[in-house]
Design a protein around this motif. Structure first.
Motif, PDB file in Angstrom:
ATOM      1  N   ASN A  20      75.591  76.534  52.939  1.00  0.00           N
ATOM      2  CA  ASN A  20      76.006  76.196  54.296  1.00  0.00           C
ATOM      3  C   ASN A  20      76.724  77.409  54.904  1.00  0.00           C
ATOM      4  N   THR A  80      85.682  64.094  55.296  1.00  0.00           N
ATOM      5  CA  THR A  80      85.584  64.834  56.561  1.00  0.00           C
ATOM      6  C   THR A  80      86.967  65.235  57.051  1.00  0.00           C
ATOM      7  N   GLY A  84      88.378  69.150  57.062  1.00  0.00           N
ATOM      8  CA  GLY A  84      88.748  69.716  58.353  1.00  0.00           C
ATOM      9  C   GLY A  84      90.184  70.193  58.384  1.00  0.00           C
ATOM     10  N   SER A  90      84.987  72.793  61.116  1.00  0.00           N
ATOM     11  CA  SER A  90      84.741  71.901  62.253  1.00  0.00           C
ATOM     12  C   SER A  90      84.403  70.502  61.747  1.00  0.00           C
ATOM     13  N   SER A  91      84.693  69.521  62.580  1.00  0.00           N
ATOM     14  CA  SER A  91      84.405  68.137  62.166  1.00  0.00           C
ATOM     15  C   SER A  91      82.914  67.926  61.948  1.00  0.00           C
ATOM     16  N   GLU A  92      82.090  68.624  62.705  1.00  0.00           N
ATOM     17  CA  GLU A  92      80.638  68.510  62.538  1.00  0.00           C
ATOM     18  C   GLU A  92      80.204  69.047  61.167  1.00  0.00           C
ATOM     19  N   THR A  93      80.734  70.201  60.786  1.00  0.00           N
ATOM     20  CA  THR A  93      80.401  70.793  59.492  1.00  0.00           C
ATOM     21  C   THR A  93      80.951  69.930  58.357  1.00  0.00           C
ATOM     22  N   SER A  95      81.672  66.774  58.400  1.00  0.00           N
ATOM     23  CA  SER A  95      80.903  65.532  58.361  1.00  0.00           C
ATOM     24  C   SER A  95      79.546  65.750  57.693  1.00  0.00           C
ATOM     25  N   GLY A  96      78.915  66.874  57.976  1.00  0.00           N
ATOM     26  CA  GLY A  96      77.637  67.193  57.343  1.00  0.00           C
ATOM     27  C   GLY A  96      77.764  67.336  55.839  1.00  0.00           C
ATOM     28  N   ASP A  99      78.398  63.718  54.504  1.00  0.00           N
ATOM     29  CA  ASP A  99      77.182  62.902  54.584  1.00  0.00           C
ATOM     30  C   ASP A  99      76.118  63.353  53.589  1.00  0.00           C
TER      31      ASP A  99
END
Length: 185
Positions: A20, A80, A84, A90-93, A95-96, A99
């Motif tokens: 990532n 997450t 963070g 980032s919350s998007e990263t 979260s990815g 998940d």
């Protein structure tokens, strides 16, 4: 159990964390360690909060281990948030990562716990770790729900240590067999 959980996180973390680009390479190990710790603490929090139904459903295989599973959703939120706040991801990263990692790790954990050919995976350590070392609290839960799973070995209307010992001695699969009865396998 933390070691076994960490091994699973390492096993599945290559794609989700190491490859990532949004996670700096110098943080890869720490991110995976934090994810494993967050999963374990999340499971402990669920037991402490009395969330035995969702955990039993997941461990029994009656609930798919995916992002629709309430256990997975709750753990994903914890991972997450922790990633963070501790690594500035980032919350998007974050979260990815959660998940992509949590369903695989939990599936691996459940598969190992249910596999009698995995002698290095100690199910009693799993229960001890999830119950925060307080197996009495877990036994209270087993006592409360155990009759529904046929665990009352002596027919006294309660499930206790004597029932656990009787089930283990009757079942050649040992403690794993007892757990498989509890979780419907």
């Amino acid at each position: 159990m933390f070691e076994q959980l960490t091994q699973l996180v390492q096993q599945y973390g290559n794609e989700v964390v190491v490859k990532n680009n949004a996670i700096p390479n110098e943080h890869n190990e720490a991110v995976m360690t934090e994810a494993g710790g967050s999963i374990l603490l999340g499971l402990q929090d669920m037991v402490a909060g009395g969330n035995f139904g969702d955990l039993a459903g997941m461990l029994s295989g009656k609930s798919p281990i995916d992002m629709n599973n309430p256990v997975v959703k709750e753990l994903a939120g914890k991972v997450t948030d922790n990633l963070g706040s501790k690594f500035g991801i980032s919350s998007e990263t974050a979260s990815g990562v959660a998940d992509g990692l949590i369903p695989q790790v939990l599936s691996g954990l459940v598969n190992k716990a249910q596999d009698p050919n995995q002698p290095e995976f100690n199910v009693s350590d799993l229960i001890g770790s999830i119950s925060g070392g307080n197996s009495a609290g877990l036994m209270d839960a087993v006592s409360k729900y155990g009759g529904q799973f046929g665990l009352d070995q002596d027919g006294d209307g309660q499930v206790g240590m004597s029932d656990a010992i009787a089930a283990v001695s009757k079942n050649s699969a040992g403690f794993g067999g007892l757990l498989s009865k509890l979780f419907g396998k």
